[in-house]
Design an enzyme around this catalytic site. Structure first.
Site, mmCIF file in Angstrom:
data_model
loop_
_atom_site.group_PDB
_atom_site.id
_atom_site.type_symbol
_atom_site.label_atom_id
_atom_site.label_comp_id
_atom_site.label_asym_id
_atom_site.label_seq_id
_atom_site.Cartn_x
_atom_site.Cartn_y
_atom_site.Cartn_z
ATOM 1 N N TYR A 119 36.154 43.392 41.244
ATOM 2 C CA TYR A 119 35.538 43.138 40.413
ATOM 3 C C TYR A 119 34.565 43.487 40.025
ATOM 4 C CZ TYR A 119 35.409 43.718 46.601
ATOM 5 O OH TYR A 119 36.144 42.626 47.405
ATOM 6 N N LYS A 166 48.681 49.201 45.197
ATOM 7 C CA LYS A 166 50.232 47.947 45.285
ATOM 8 C C LYS A 166 51.177 48.165 44.309
ATOM 9 C CE LYS A 166 52.318 44.954 48.047
ATOM 10 N NZ LYS A 166 53.134 45.571 49.087
ATOM 11 N N ASP A 198 49.122 47.225 51.890
ATOM 12 C CA ASP A 198 50.044 46.275 52.929
ATOM 13 C C ASP A 198 50.046 46.676 54.219
ATOM 14 O OD1 ASP A 198 51.636 46.588 51.775
ATOM 15 O OD2 ASP A 198 52.549 44.579 51.619
ATOM 16 N N ASP A 222 37.774 47.871 49.740
ATOM 17 C CA ASP A 222 36.301 47.251 50.337
ATOM 18 C C ASP A 222 37.005 46.930 51.455
ATOM 19 O OD1 ASP A 222 33.916 45.297 51.015
ATOM 20 O OD2 ASP A 222 34.350 43.755 49.642
ATOM 21 N N ASP A 226 36.834 47.908 55.901
ATOM 22 C CA ASP A 226 35.990 46.812 56.873
ATOM 23 C C ASP A 226 36.728 46.384 57.975
ATOM 24 O OD1 ASP A 226 34.416 45.226 55.858
ATOM 25 O OD2 ASP A 226 34.051 44.027 56.358
HETATM 26 N N1 GGG Z 1 25.518 46.087 52.393
HETATM 27 C C1 GGG Z 1 26.937 45.081 51.577
HETATM 28 C C2 GGG Z 1 26.748 44.128 51.775
HETATM 29 O O1 GGG Z 1 25.819 43.332 51.736
HETATM 30 N N2 GGG Z 1 27.878 43.699 51.775
HETATM 31 C C3 GGG Z 1 28.868 42.039 51.153
HETATM 32 C C4 GGG Z 1 29.774 42.263 50.404
HETATM 33 O O2 GGG Z 1 30.254 40.876 49.972
HETATM 34 N N3 GGG Z 1 30.171 43.685 49.843
HETATM 35 C C5 GGG Z 1 30.988 43.039 48.643
HETATM 36 C C6 GGG Z 1 30.794 44.249 48.334
HETATM 37 O O3 GGG Z 1 30.793 45.540 49.264
HETATM 38 O O4 GGG Z 1 31.741 45.332 47.304
#
Ligand code: GGG
Length: 325
Positions: A119, A166, A198, A222, A226
């Site tokens: 990122y 990993k 994984d 991230d 989820d």
């Molecule tokens: N409120 C979290 C949000 O807007 N997530 C969208 C997203 O793509 N987030 C990537 C991340 O959390 O690094």
């Protein structure tokens, strides 16, 4: 002293769940709220997704409440997290009584490295049809997130600390990540387990009760958080805090949810629980506990939004939470 809270609703359902959270915060504290713009709609109007003014206000506020990023996530939420100099993204995922959860025994906290990994945004097209992405892992950032993760586990009563990696494939970068974690664990005499990310995804799905705090590189945090949302009833329930030394930004884990945006049915719980984390950050511990228990009470008894099987609106749920307070 009146603390200043910057409010950035962002895109999609951010425009619905952030005002709901401000309403809840207003019921328990006397903050000065300052609103600023960012997101896809701002880019359409001005050509720039994150105005410099919004960035500046985030650096100056005592805390920021953010809603959701859409297509311009990389131009909005990543620079905002940098603006508050956050290095840790804390994402608790727990099941709530009364909510239909795939794994009701889940009580996890992802401690996600927030400044680097893939990122970092170093991508290029080096030739036609050939693109590259640079993954940055530094010893300093890895040590810092490990230290934060072990401290978080100790302070919050989590016995199990797992480090996701990993390193069997990304030998150099995750090799360094693991070395840094090991050094910090040794200094702190802390126990932990390593887990290939994984395989960890599968084990979290099958036996989440075996895990507590999960320290992760950026992308893994991230994705795994989820996945954990799926264990507890969905993304409408996961709050997060982006924490730096002096400043912090709070946001739901979910994004802009364009499929339901504008319908008034988004679950405000994740953002309101992020508001509880904001309250705690500003030392309003009692108020944070009150907000959490009001949310828990409404999750247990209703009203509930459609993602949790109900038919209530965002406003109905918010009003019920404020009523409990
Ligand atoms: N409120 C979290 C949000 O807007 N997530 C969208 C997203 O793509 N987030 C990537 C991340 O959390 O690094």
């Amino acid at each position: 002293m009146t603390e200043t809270v910057l409010v950035v609703p962002g895109d999609g359902i951010g425009q619905e769940v952030v005002p709901a959270t401000v309403e809840v915060l207003e019921a328990v504290a006397d903050f000065e709220f300052v609103e600023a713009e960012a997101g896809d709609h701002v880019k359409e109007e001005t050509g720039e997704a994150l105005p410099e003014e919004t960035r500046r206000l985030a650096t100056e506020a005592d805390a920021t409440l953010f809603g959701a990023a859409g297509e311009t996530a990389a131009d909005v939420i990543l620079p905002l997290r940098q603006a508050v100099e956050s290095f840790a993204n804390i994402r608790p995922a727990r099941a709530y009584p009364g909510v239909d959860a795939l794994r009701p025994e889940t009580d996890l906290v992802f401690v996600r490295e927030n400044t680097e990994g893939v990122y970092k945004g170093i991508e290029s097209e080096i030739d036609e049809g050939v693109t590259t992405l640079t993954r940055v892992i530094t010893e300093d950032a890895s040590r810092r997130i490990a230290d934060y993760g072990f401290e978080y586990a100790a302070e919050n009563g989590y016995d199990d600390v797992t480090v996701a990696h990993k390193a069997n494939v990304m030998r150099v970068t995750d090799g360094q990540f693991l070395d840094a974690v090991e050094a910090v664990a040794e200094e702190r005499s802390a126990d932990y387990e390593e887990a290939l990310m994984d395989a960890l995804a599968m084990h979290l799905l099958l036996t989440p009760e075996d895990y507590g705090v999960v320290i992760c590189p950026n992308l893994a945090g991230d994705m795994l958080s989820d996945l954990a949302a799926g264990l507890v009833g969905g993304l409408g329930l996961l709050p997060s805090a982006n924490v730096g030394e002096d400043n912090a930004l709070f946001e739901p884990v979910h994004g802009s949810a364009p499929d339901i945006a504008g319908q008034g049915v988004a679950n405000p719980a994740a953002t309101i629980l992020s508001g509880a984390m904001l309250l705690e950050h500003l030392d309003y511990d009692e108020e944070a506990a009150d907000v959490r228990s009001a949310v828990e009470s409404v999750l247990a008894d209703g009203p509930r939004t459609p993602d949790l099987g109900g038919s209530a609106s965002t406003e109905d749920v918010t009003a019920a939470i404020v009523d409990r307070l």
